[in-house]
Motif scaffolding. Sequence first.
Motif, PDB file in Angstrom:
ATOM      1  N   ASP A   1      21.883   3.471 -22.094  1.00 60.81           N
ATOM      2  CA  ASP A   1      22.592   3.487 -20.816  1.00 60.81           C
ATOM      3  C   ASP A   1      23.218   2.138 -20.490  1.00 60.81           C
ATOM      4  OD1 ASP A   1      22.564   6.065 -19.644  1.00 60.81           O
ATOM      5  OD2 ASP A   1      20.402   5.878 -19.330  1.00 60.81           O
ATOM      6  N   VAL A   2      23.128   1.187 -21.388  1.00 61.27           N
ATOM      7  CA  VAL A   2      23.609  -0.162 -21.066  1.00 61.27           C
ATOM      8  C   VAL A   2      24.790  -0.521 -21.973  1.00 61.27           C
ATOM      9  CG1 VAL A   2      22.973  -2.588 -20.900  1.00 61.27           C
ATOM     10  CG2 VAL A   2      21.292  -0.833 -20.326  1.00 61.27           C
ATOM     11  N   LEU A   3      25.924  -0.718 -21.335  1.00 57.99           N
ATOM     12  CA  LEU A   3      27.147  -1.096 -22.054  1.00 57.99           C
ATOM     13  C   LEU A   3      27.569  -2.471 -21.556  1.00 57.99           C
ATOM     14  CD1 LEU A   3      29.704  -0.429 -23.788  1.00 57.99           C
ATOM     15  CD2 LEU A   3      30.678   0.585 -21.715  1.00 57.99           C
ATOM     16  N   ARG A   4      27.552  -3.448 -22.464  1.00 57.31           N
ATOM     17  CA  ARG A   4      28.005  -4.792 -22.072  1.00 57.31           C
ATOM     18  C   ARG A   4      29.399  -5.022 -22.609  1.00 57.31           C
ATOM     19  NH1 ARG A   4      28.892  -9.654 -23.970  1.00 57.31           N
ATOM     20  NH2 ARG A   4      28.183  -9.114 -26.074  1.00 57.31           N
ATOM     21  N   VAL A   5      30.294  -5.450 -21.752  1.00 58.13           N
ATOM     22  CA  VAL A   5      31.648  -5.831 -22.179  1.00 58.13           C
ATOM     23  C   VAL A   5      31.893  -7.217 -21.605  1.00 58.13           C
ATOM     24  CG1 VAL A   5      34.098  -5.233 -22.167  1.00 58.13           C
ATOM     25  CG2 VAL A   5      32.381  -3.409 -22.099  1.00 58.13           C
ATOM     26  N   GLY A   6      31.840  -8.230 -22.434  1.00 61.98           N
ATOM     27  CA  GLY A   6      31.954  -9.606 -21.947  1.00 61.98           C
ATOM     28  C   GLY A   6      30.814  -9.896 -20.984  1.00 61.98           C
ATOM     29  N   SER A   7      31.158 -10.354 -19.783  1.00 68.86           N
ATOM     30  CA  SER A   7      30.098 -10.681 -18.819  1.00 68.86           C
ATOM     31  C   SER A   7      29.810  -9.515 -17.863  1.00 68.86           C
ATOM     32  CB  SER A   7      30.488 -11.928 -18.020  1.00 68.86           C
ATOM     33  OG  SER A   7      31.663 -11.645 -17.289  1.00 68.86           O
ATOM     34  N   MET A   8      30.410  -8.355 -18.134  1.00 62.85           N
ATOM     35  CA  MET A   8      30.111  -7.165 -17.314  1.00 62.85           C
ATOM     36  C   MET A   8      29.030  -6.346 -18.012  1.00 62.85           C
ATOM     37  SD  MET A   8      31.928  -7.019 -14.606  1.00 62.85           S
ATOM     38  CE  MET A   8      31.427  -5.349 -14.173  1.00 62.85           C
ATOM     39  N   ILE A   9      28.053  -5.909 -17.261  1.00 63.30           N
ATOM     40  CA  ILE A   9      27.042  -4.998 -17.816  1.00 63.30           C
ATOM     41  C   ILE A   9      27.073  -3.719 -16.984  1.00 63.30           C
ATOM     42  CG2 ILE A   9      24.598  -4.626 -18.290  1.00 63.30           C
ATOM     43  CD1 ILE A   9      24.269  -7.587 -18.792  1.00 63.30           C
ATOM     44  N   TYR A  10      27.468  -2.623 -17.633  1.00 65.19           N
ATOM     45  CA  TYR A  10      27.526  -1.322 -16.965  1.00 65.19           C
ATOM     46  C   TYR A  10      26.223  -0.588 -17.290  1.00 65.19           C
ATOM     47  CZ  TYR A  10      32.492  -2.516 -16.932  1.00 65.19           C
ATOM     48  OH  TYR A  10      33.692  -3.159 -16.764  1.00 65.19           O
ATOM     49  N   VAL A  11      25.591  -0.026 -16.245  1.00 62.91           N
ATOM     50  CA  VAL A  11      24.326   0.694 -16.444  1.00 62.91           C
ATOM     51  C   VAL A  11      24.514   2.140 -15.998  1.00 62.91           C
ATOM     52  CG1 VAL A  11      21.885   0.838 -15.820  1.00 62.91           C
ATOM     53  CG2 VAL A  11      22.974  -1.399 -16.098  1.00 62.91           C
ATOM     54  N   GLY A  12      24.330   3.059 -16.924  1.00 62.04           N
ATOM     55  CA  GLY A  12      24.435   4.479 -16.593  1.00 62.04           C
ATOM     56  C   GLY A  12      23.245   4.905 -15.760  1.00 62.04           C
ATOM     57  N   LEU A  13      23.524   5.535 -14.623  1.00 64.97           N
ATOM     58  CA  LEU A  13      22.441   6.089 -13.811  1.00 64.97           C
ATOM     59  C   LEU A  13      22.294   7.533 -14.265  1.00 64.97           C
ATOM     60  CD1 LEU A  13      23.360   4.226 -10.557  1.00 64.97           C
ATOM     61  CD2 LEU A  13      21.438   3.757 -12.105  1.00 64.97           C
ATOM     62  N   SER A  14      21.461   7.705 -15.278  1.00 66.20           N
ATOM     63  CA  SER A  14      21.294   8.986 -15.959  1.00 66.20           C
ATOM     64  C   SER A  14      19.899   9.524 -15.608  1.00 66.20           C
ATOM     65  CB  SER A  14      21.393   8.760 -17.468  1.00 66.20           C
ATOM     66  OG  SER A  14      20.270   7.997 -17.898  1.00 66.20           O
ATOM     67  N   ARG A  15      19.479  10.558 -16.300  1.00 60.54           N
ATOM     68  CA  ARG A  15      18.107  11.035 -16.091  1.00 60.54           C
ATOM     69  C   ARG A  15      17.094  10.028 -16.606  1.00 60.54           C
ATOM     70  NH1 ARG A  15      17.381  17.247 -17.913  1.00 60.54           N
ATOM     71  NH2 ARG A  15      19.452  17.997 -17.390  1.00 60.54           N
ATOM     72  N   ARG A  16      17.525   9.122 -17.483  1.00 59.29           N
ATOM     73  CA  ARG A  16      16.589   8.188 -18.122  1.00 59.29           C
ATOM     74  C   ARG A  16      16.489   6.830 -17.429  1.00 59.29           C
ATOM     75  NH1 ARG A  16      15.813   9.761 -23.594  1.00 59.29           N
ATOM     76  NH2 ARG A  16      15.637  12.034 -23.523  1.00 59.29           N
ATOM     77  N   SER A  17      17.538   6.437 -16.730  1.00 59.70           N
ATOM     78  CA  SER A  17      17.608   5.060 -16.214  1.00 59.70           C
ATOM     79  C   SER A  17      17.813   5.107 -14.711  1.00 59.70           C
ATOM     80  CB  SER A  17      18.763   4.310 -16.886  1.00 59.70           C
ATOM     81  OG  SER A  17      18.587   4.317 -18.290  1.00 59.70           O
ATOM     82  N   ASN A  18      17.002   4.326 -13.971  1.00 57.08           N
ATOM     83  CA  ASN A  18      17.063   4.438 -12.512  1.00 57.08           C
ATOM     84  C   ASN A  18      17.511   3.135 -11.845  1.00 57.08           C
ATOM     85  OD1 ASN A  18      14.771   2.789 -12.481  1.00 57.08           O
ATOM     86  ND2 ASN A  18      13.344   4.486 -12.161  1.00 57.08           N
ATOM     87  N   SER A  19      17.711   3.230 -10.533  1.00 58.43           N
ATOM     88  CA  SER A  19      18.260   2.086  -9.803  1.00 58.43           C
ATOM     89  C   SER A  19      17.249   0.934  -9.719  1.00 58.43           C
ATOM     90  CB  SER A  19      18.715   2.514  -8.412  1.00 58.43           C
ATOM     91  OG  SER A  19      17.642   3.111  -7.745  1.00 58.43           O
ATOM     92  N   GLN A  20      15.947   1.243  -9.761  1.00 59.92           N
ATOM     93  CA  GLN A  20      14.959   0.145  -9.754  1.00 59.92           C
ATOM     94  C   GLN A  20      15.128  -0.733 -10.997  1.00 59.92           C
ATOM     95  OE1 GLN A  20      14.163   3.369  -9.057  1.00 59.92           O
ATOM     96  NE2 GLN A  20      12.466   3.483  -7.598  1.00 59.92           N
ATOM     97  N   ALA A  21      15.340  -0.093 -12.147  1.00 55.51           N
ATOM     98  CA  ALA A  21      15.551  -0.869 -13.379  1.00 55.51           C
ATOM     99  C   ALA A  21      16.863  -1.639 -13.303  1.00 55.51           C
ATOM    100  CB  ALA A  21      15.542   0.053 -14.597  1.00 55.51           C
ATOM    101  N   LEU A  22      17.873  -1.005 -12.721  1.00 54.50           N
ATOM    102  CA  LEU A  22      19.172  -1.687 -12.593  1.00 54.50           C
ATOM    103  C   LEU A  22      18.990  -2.971 -11.776  1.00 54.50           C
ATOM    104  CD1 LEU A  22      22.597  -0.175 -11.865  1.00 54.50           C
ATOM    105  CD2 LEU A  22      21.795  -2.017 -10.440  1.00 54.50           C
ATOM    106  N   GLU A  23      18.240  -2.860 -10.664  1.00 51.29           N
ATOM    107  CA  GLU A  23      18.032  -4.051  -9.819  1.00 51.29           C
ATOM    108  C   GLU A  23      17.257  -5.125 -10.585  1.00 51.29           C
ATOM    109  OE1 GLU A  23      19.549  -4.735  -7.233  1.00 51.29           O
ATOM    110  OE2 GLU A  23      20.379  -2.747  -6.864  1.00 51.29           O
ATOM    111  N   GLN A  24      16.268  -4.712 -11.369  1.00 52.31           N
ATOM    112  CA  GLN A  24      15.510  -5.696 -12.161  1.00 52.31           C
ATOM    113  C   GLN A  24      16.427  -6.380 -13.170  1.00 52.31           C
ATOM    114  OE1 GLN A  24      11.800  -4.182 -13.877  1.00 52.31           O
ATOM    115  NE2 GLN A  24      11.581  -2.757 -12.165  1.00 52.31           N
ATOM    116  N   LEU A  25      17.244  -5.565 -13.825  1.00 53.06           N
ATOM    117  CA  LEU A  25      18.159  -6.133 -14.829  1.00 53.06           C
ATOM    118  C   LEU A  25      19.113  -7.120 -14.159  1.00 53.06           C
ATOM    119  CD1 LEU A  25      19.229  -6.054 -17.761  1.00 53.06           C
ATOM    120  CD2 LEU A  25      20.727  -4.174 -17.064  1.00 53.06           C
ATOM    121  N   ARG A  26      19.622  -6.725 -12.993  1.00 55.61           N
ATOM    122  CA  ARG A  26      20.562  -7.599 -12.272  1.00 55.61           C
ATOM    123  C   ARG A  26      19.907  -8.950 -11.976  1.00 55.61           C
ATOM    124  NH1 ARG A  26      22.846  -4.331  -7.707  1.00 55.61           N
ATOM    125  NH2 ARG A  26      24.623  -3.897  -9.041  1.00 55.61           N
TER     126      ARG A  26
END
Length: 254
Positions: free
Chosen positions: A115-140
């Motif tokens: 669910d993680v696509l990095r393009v340069g300094s942008m990191i896109y996180v797919g909010l899918s059935r597998r990946s949630n917003s809590q993990a996104l906030e931790q990653l951020r």
Amino acid sequence: MLIAITRKVSNSIAHCELTHLERQPVDLELARRQHRQYEKTLEGLGFELHSLPEEPRLPDAVFVEDAAIVLDECAIITRPGAGSRRLEVESVAAALRPYRDLVHIQPPGTLDGGDVLRVGSMIYVGLSRRSNSQALEQLRAIVRAHGYEVTGIPVGGCLHLKSAVTQVAEKTLLLNPGWVAGKNFPALKLVEVDPAEPAAANALMVGSAVIHPAAYPRTGERLEKAGIRVLPLDVSEIAKAEGGVTCCSLLFRG
Ligand code: CIR
């Protein structure tokens, strides 16, 4: 030095997680031959291969991409969304430890590397059935200090963000517009998959070429027309386990 971490196909792959596909018999020997060819292709492209031993009790362990996100500055060890896959991460962490400082996603966060696509300094996180917003906030919080911007992207109809969109050149993405909206990526050029090949958006960029499933020749032609060199690989058995070409490796500079 370019490093590729892979892991041998489990003899239990027939018991893999499936979300959008019907279960079909996997030819284990063919899966192993195809995977070996994938590894050889990476070696041929200059990667030093770290091929981890099979994990017989972890059916999806060949999909090492889901266990970690490797950046130049650190590696983030995920907490996979499927409970059956949580034990995969420790051996991947051990393989990465010589190269990077490790940071772990903590509960209740769940994140699959797919669910993680990095393009340069942008990191896109797919909010899918597998990946949630809590993990996104931790990653951020983990990557902010290194100058990355993290954005959540809604994903529907497929397993992971990278089932729907992958990077195929410095400023170009390959995308299935039915699964992820192109407007999420306004600064980038988009190549769309052929409508007859919805699962063709998962390509693995390796230098100036992409490894792409041979089963999707029409999308391959579209990539060639866009000036991208395509290395077609037969990954039919991996595809039956709902895996693509990005899922089977972690590629980074050692
Ligand atoms: C799963 O459902 O977790 C596996 N059968 C397939 C994972 C594929 N990984 C990926 O796309 N990054």
